[in-house]
Motif scaffolding. Structure first.
Motif, PDB file in Angstrom:
ATOM      1  N   ARG A  40     -30.362  37.789  12.248  1.00  0.00           N
ATOM      2  CA  ARG A  40     -30.650  38.983  11.449  1.00  0.00           C
ATOM      3  C   ARG A  40     -32.126  39.047  11.067  1.00  0.00           C
ATOM      4  NH1 ARG A  40     -26.544  39.748   6.598  1.00  0.00           N
ATOM      5  NH2 ARG A  40     -27.671  41.742   6.517  1.00  0.00           N
ATOM      6  N   LEU A  41     -32.728  37.889  10.823  1.00  0.00           N
ATOM      7  CA  LEU A  41     -34.158  37.857  10.529  1.00  0.00           C
ATOM      8  C   LEU A  41     -34.973  38.352  11.720  1.00  0.00           C
ATOM      9  CD1 LEU A  41     -34.465  34.465   8.637  1.00  0.00           C
ATOM     10  CD2 LEU A  41     -35.212  36.674   7.739  1.00  0.00           C
ATOM     11  N   ALA A  42     -34.612  37.908  12.905  1.00  0.00           N
ATOM     12  CA  ALA A  42     -35.327  38.333  14.105  1.00  0.00           C
ATOM     13  C   ALA A  42     -35.215  39.845  14.295  1.00  0.00           C
ATOM     14  CB  ALA A  42     -34.788  37.600  15.331  1.00  0.00           C
ATOM     15  N   THR A  43     -34.022  40.375  14.047  1.00  0.00           N
ATOM     16  CA  THR A  43     -33.818  41.819  14.158  1.00  0.00           C
ATOM     17  C   THR A  43     -34.649  42.565  13.120  1.00  0.00           C
ATOM     18  OG1 THR A  43     -31.574  41.507  15.011  1.00  0.00           O
ATOM     19  CG2 THR A  43     -32.096  43.655  14.060  1.00  0.00           C
ATOM     20  N   ALA A  44     -34.662  42.043  11.889  1.00  0.00           N
ATOM     21  CA  ALA A  44     -35.441  42.673  10.820  1.00  0.00           C
ATOM     22  C   ALA A  44     -36.936  42.652  11.138  1.00  0.00           C
ATOM     23  CB  ALA A  44     -35.173  41.972   9.499  1.00  0.00           C
ATOM     24  N   ALA A  45     -37.427  41.510  11.608  1.00  0.00           N
ATOM     25  CA  ALA A  45     -38.844  41.391  11.948  1.00  0.00           C
ATOM     26  C   ALA A  45     -39.212  42.376  13.063  1.00  0.00           C
ATOM     27  CB  ALA A  45     -39.170  39.962  12.364  1.00  0.00           C
ATOM     28  N   ALA A  46     -38.331  42.495  14.050  1.00  0.00           N
ATOM     29  CA  ALA A  46     -38.589  43.424  15.156  1.00  0.00           C
ATOM     30  C   ALA A  46     -38.614  44.867  14.667  1.00  0.00           C
ATOM     31  CB  ALA A  46     -37.529  43.243  16.247  1.00  0.00           C
ATOM     32  N   SER A  47     -37.736  45.194  13.711  1.00  0.00           N
ATOM     33  CA  SER A  47     -37.705  46.569  13.194  1.00  0.00           C
ATOM     34  C   SER A  47     -38.990  46.906  12.456  1.00  0.00           C
ATOM     35  CB  SER A  47     -36.490  46.768  12.280  1.00  0.00           C
ATOM     36  OG  SER A  47     -36.668  46.130  11.026  1.00  0.00           O
ATOM     37  N   ILE A  48     -39.567  45.942  11.748  1.00  0.00           N
ATOM     38  CA  ILE A  48     -40.838  46.182  11.060  1.00  0.00           C
ATOM     39  C   ILE A  48     -41.966  46.338  12.083  1.00  0.00           C
ATOM     40  CG2 ILE A  48     -42.550  45.222   9.469  1.00  0.00           C
ATOM     41  CD1 ILE A  48     -40.251  43.788   8.037  1.00  0.00           C
ATOM     42  N   SER A  49     -41.951  45.481  13.099  1.00  0.00           N
ATOM     43  CA  SER A  49     -42.988  45.573  14.132  1.00  0.00           C
ATOM     44  C   SER A  49     -42.916  46.896  14.878  1.00  0.00           C
ATOM     45  CB  SER A  49     -42.847  44.408  15.116  1.00  0.00           C
ATOM     46  OG  SER A  49     -43.095  43.175  14.471  1.00  0.00           O
ATOM     47  N   ASP A  50     -41.696  47.393  15.089  1.00  0.00           N
ATOM     48  CA  ASP A  50     -41.549  48.698  15.748  1.00  0.00           C
ATOM     49  C   ASP A  50     -42.117  49.816  14.876  1.00  0.00           C
ATOM     50  OD1 ASP A  50     -40.340  47.550  17.932  1.00  0.00           O
ATOM     51  OD2 ASP A  50     -38.291  47.991  17.281  1.00  0.00           O
ATOM     52  N   PRO A  78     -46.731  48.807  14.262  1.00  0.00           N
ATOM     53  CA  PRO A  78     -47.148  47.973  15.403  1.00  0.00           C
ATOM     54  C   PRO A  78     -48.230  46.951  15.077  1.00  0.00           C
ATOM     55  CG  PRO A  78     -46.900  50.258  16.077  1.00  0.00           C
ATOM     56  CD  PRO A  78     -46.774  50.242  14.581  1.00  0.00           C
ATOM     57  N   SER A  79     -49.050  47.226  14.081  1.00  0.00           N
ATOM     58  CA  SER A  79     -50.118  46.289  13.731  1.00  0.00           C
ATOM     59  C   SER A  79     -49.646  45.172  12.807  1.00  0.00           C
ATOM     60  CB  SER A  79     -51.265  47.044  13.053  1.00  0.00           C
ATOM     61  OG  SER A  79     -50.808  47.656  11.834  1.00  0.00           O
ATOM     62  N   ALA A  80     -48.379  45.206  12.400  1.00  0.00           N
ATOM     63  CA  ALA A  80     -47.881  44.262  11.396  1.00  0.00           C
ATOM     64  C   ALA A  80     -47.904  42.825  11.895  1.00  0.00           C
ATOM     65  CB  ALA A  80     -46.468  44.646  10.980  1.00  0.00           C
ATOM     66  N   VAL A  81     -48.211  41.921  10.978  1.00  0.00           N
ATOM     67  CA  VAL A  81     -48.122  40.479  11.244  1.00  0.00           C
ATOM     68  C   VAL A  81     -46.895  39.979  10.497  1.00  0.00           C
ATOM     69  CG1 VAL A  81     -49.251  38.245  11.029  1.00  0.00           C
ATOM     70  CG2 VAL A  81     -50.617  40.303  11.480  1.00  0.00           C
ATOM     71  N   ILE A  82     -45.818  39.706  11.223  1.00  0.00           N
ATOM     72  CA  ILE A  82     -44.520  39.385  10.624  1.00  0.00           C
ATOM     73  C   ILE A  82     -44.037  38.044  11.141  1.00  0.00           C
ATOM     74  CG2 ILE A  82     -42.137  40.144  10.273  1.00  0.00           C
ATOM     75  CD1 ILE A  82     -44.167  42.035   9.090  1.00  0.00           C
ATOM     76  N   ASP A  83     -43.582  37.206  10.245  1.00  0.00           N
ATOM     77  CA  ASP A  83     -42.962  35.940  10.601  1.00  0.00           C
ATOM     78  C   ASP A  83     -41.680  35.823   9.789  1.00  0.00           C
ATOM     79  OD1 ASP A  83     -42.518  33.497  11.775  1.00  0.00           O
ATOM     80  OD2 ASP A  83     -44.234  32.489  10.838  1.00  0.00           O
ATOM     81  N   TYR A  84     -40.868  34.820  10.086  1.00  0.00           N
ATOM     82  CA  TYR A  84     -39.657  34.626   9.293  1.00  0.00           C
ATOM     83  C   TYR A  84     -39.267  33.155   9.255  1.00  0.00           C
ATOM     84  CZ  TYR A  84     -37.385  34.921  13.927  1.00  0.00           C
ATOM     85  OH  TYR A  84     -37.027  34.742  15.237  1.00  0.00           O
ATOM     86  N   ILE A  85     -38.541  32.814   8.191  1.00  0.00           N
ATOM     87  CA  ILE A  85     -38.038  31.457   7.984  1.00  0.00           C
ATOM     88  C   ILE A  85     -36.545  31.556   7.694  1.00  0.00           C
ATOM     89  CG2 ILE A  85     -38.110  29.399   6.531  1.00  0.00           C
ATOM     90  CD1 ILE A  85     -41.012  30.105   5.836  1.00  0.00           C
ATOM     91  N   ALA A  86     -35.738  30.906   8.491  1.00  0.00           N
ATOM     92  CA  ALA A  86     -34.295  30.888   8.268  1.00  0.00           C
ATOM     93  C   ALA A  86     -33.949  29.679   7.403  1.00  0.00           C
ATOM     94  CB  ALA A  86     -33.543  30.829   9.593  1.00  0.00           C
ATOM     95  N   VAL A  87     -33.623  29.926   6.143  1.00  0.00           N
ATOM     96  CA  VAL A  87     -33.290  28.856   5.206  1.00  0.00           C
ATOM     97  C   VAL A  87     -32.495  29.451   4.057  1.00  0.00           C
ATOM     98  CG1 VAL A  87     -35.409  29.116   3.823  1.00  0.00           C
ATOM     99  CG2 VAL A  87     -34.266  26.884   3.919  1.00  0.00           C
ATOM    100  N   ASP A  88     -31.647  28.637   3.463  1.00  0.00           N
ATOM    101  CA  ASP A  88     -30.839  29.049   2.318  1.00  0.00           C
ATOM    102  C   ASP A  88     -31.621  28.761   1.039  1.00  0.00           C
ATOM    103  OD1 ASP A  88     -28.945  29.506   0.364  1.00  0.00           O
ATOM    104  OD2 ASP A  88     -27.377  28.291   1.295  1.00  0.00           O
ATOM    105  N   VAL A  89     -31.907  29.801   0.251  1.00  0.00           N
ATOM    106  CA  VAL A  89     -32.699  29.591  -0.970  1.00  0.00           C
ATOM    107  C   VAL A  89     -31.960  28.718  -1.982  1.00  0.00           C
ATOM    108  CG1 VAL A  89     -34.038  31.712  -0.723  1.00  0.00           C
ATOM    109  CG2 VAL A  89     -31.882  31.755  -2.013  1.00  0.00           C
ATOM    110  N   ALA A  90     -30.638  28.586  -1.837  1.00  0.00           N
ATOM    111  CA  ALA A  90     -29.882  27.725  -2.743  1.00  0.00           C
ATOM    112  C   ALA A  90     -30.063  26.243  -2.426  1.00  0.00           C
ATOM    113  CB  ALA A  90     -28.392  28.090  -2.694  1.00  0.00           C
ATOM    114  N   ASP A  91     -30.606  25.932  -1.261  1.00  0.00           N
ATOM    115  CA  ASP A  91     -30.830  24.549  -0.830  1.00  0.00           C
ATOM    116  C   ASP A  91     -32.278  24.185  -1.141  1.00  0.00           C
ATOM    117  OD1 ASP A  91     -31.261  22.151   0.528  1.00  0.00           O
ATOM    118  OD2 ASP A  91     -29.961  22.688   2.210  1.00  0.00           O
ATOM    119  N   SER A  92     -32.500  23.563  -2.280  1.00  0.00           N
ATOM    120  CA  SER A  92     -33.868  23.321  -2.747  1.00  0.00           C
ATOM    121  C   SER A  92     -34.652  22.406  -1.805  1.00  0.00           C
ATOM    122  CB  SER A  92     -33.846  22.732  -4.162  1.00  0.00           C
ATOM    123  OG  SER A  92     -33.126  21.515  -4.193  1.00  0.00           O
TER     124      SER A  92
END
Length: 278
Positions: A51-61, A64-78
């Motif tokens: 879902r993160l990859a899909t979201a990042a791609a939607s922002i880039s679409d 187009p000039s956006a610099v987007i990255d993502y991290i897959a992690v559970d915020v509940a896991d400190s």
């Protein structure tokens, strides 16, 4: 109607880097898209890598000039969260804590795990993320934006876990502000009413009639309205951002004339009341 303002120093600027938790959908995604439009680089954080990859791609679409990255992690896991941010190579100017879940129902029908789940994501997830990023934010004299809810300022039928977590987040934010602002870190709080999102669409299929009637005292905001108002509030340095004119009226009424606000809520709930023993 205006709320207390933090000093109006520099707002959002192109070239800054923002981390947005809950960035794969809903408000987190909408805010990320707007930040990217403003020229900020954005790192999305959520649990689901696909879902993160899909979201990042939607922002880039869309940008187009956006610099987007993502991290897959559970915020509940400190521990996992701290490790994930240790590997982040960019500076950090803005942290938006938007990750959240809802459990709705009659208190007697909700389990202890429902309360733990909501607190772990909505409250401790925010605490964990701030702990993991604070050294970077202090270095850049950055800002923290916590997304709470009107449910953190008042009570809502059926939202005992959600209100508990959001009230905790509101109090935590108020206390944290006193500690971090002298160190140069702005701390802002956003308290929206209910708004259109995938999470609310899921909730609509199962919510109690009392909750539906109570929450719709204020009409739902469109996600674009909410995101625009939130970014404007962040940009101007407002300490408390309450998007939507009707929402601000309700919050003010609850603070100034709580007996009237509560009477209106009780009247709306009693009109459809069924209770747990229906």
């Amino acid at each position: 109607m205006k709320f207390s303002l933090f000093n109006r120093t520099a707002g959002l600027r192109a070239g800054q880097h923002a981390v947005v938790t809950g960035g794969s959908s809903g408000l987190g995604l909408a805010l990320s898209r707007r930040l990217a439009t403003r020229g900020l680089s954005v790192t999305l954080v959520a649990r689901d890598k696909a879902r993160l990859a899909t979201a990042a791609a939607s922002i880039s679409d869309a940008v187009p000039s956006a610099v987007i990255d993502y991290i897959a992690v559970d915020v509940a896991d400190s521990e996992a969260l701290a490790a994930a941010f240790d590997s982040l190579t960019q500076d950090l100017d803005i942290l938006v804590n938007s990750a959240g879940i809802i459990r709705e129902g009659y208190f007697e029908g909700l389990s202890t795990s429902d309360f733990h789940d909501v607190m772990d994501i909505n409250f401790f997830g925010t605490v964990n993320t701030i702990r993991a990023t604070l050294p970077r934010l202090k270095q850049r004299r950055g800002r923290i934006v916590n997304i709470a809810s009107v449910a953190g300022l008042t009570g809502v039928f059926g939202y005992t876990p959600y209100c508990a977590a959001k009230h905790a987040l509101v109090g935590f934010t108020a206390a944290l502000r006193f500690e971090l602002e002298p160190q140069g870190v702005r701390v802002q709080l956003v308290c929206p009413g209910e708004f259109e999102s995938p999470m609310v669409e899921d909730l609509d299929r199962t919510r109690t009639p009392e909750n539906r009637r109570h929450t719709l005292t204020i009409p739902k905001l469109r996600i674009d309205q909410l995101a625009d108002a939130t970014v404007a509030g962040i940009d101007s340095g407002q300490r408390l951002v309450v998007p939507g004119a009707q929402t601000r009226v309700l919050v003010t009424a609850q603070r100034l004339v709580p007996s009237v606000a509560n009477a209106i809520a009780q009247q709306r709930i009693s009109a459809v009341y069924q209770g747990p023993d229906r």
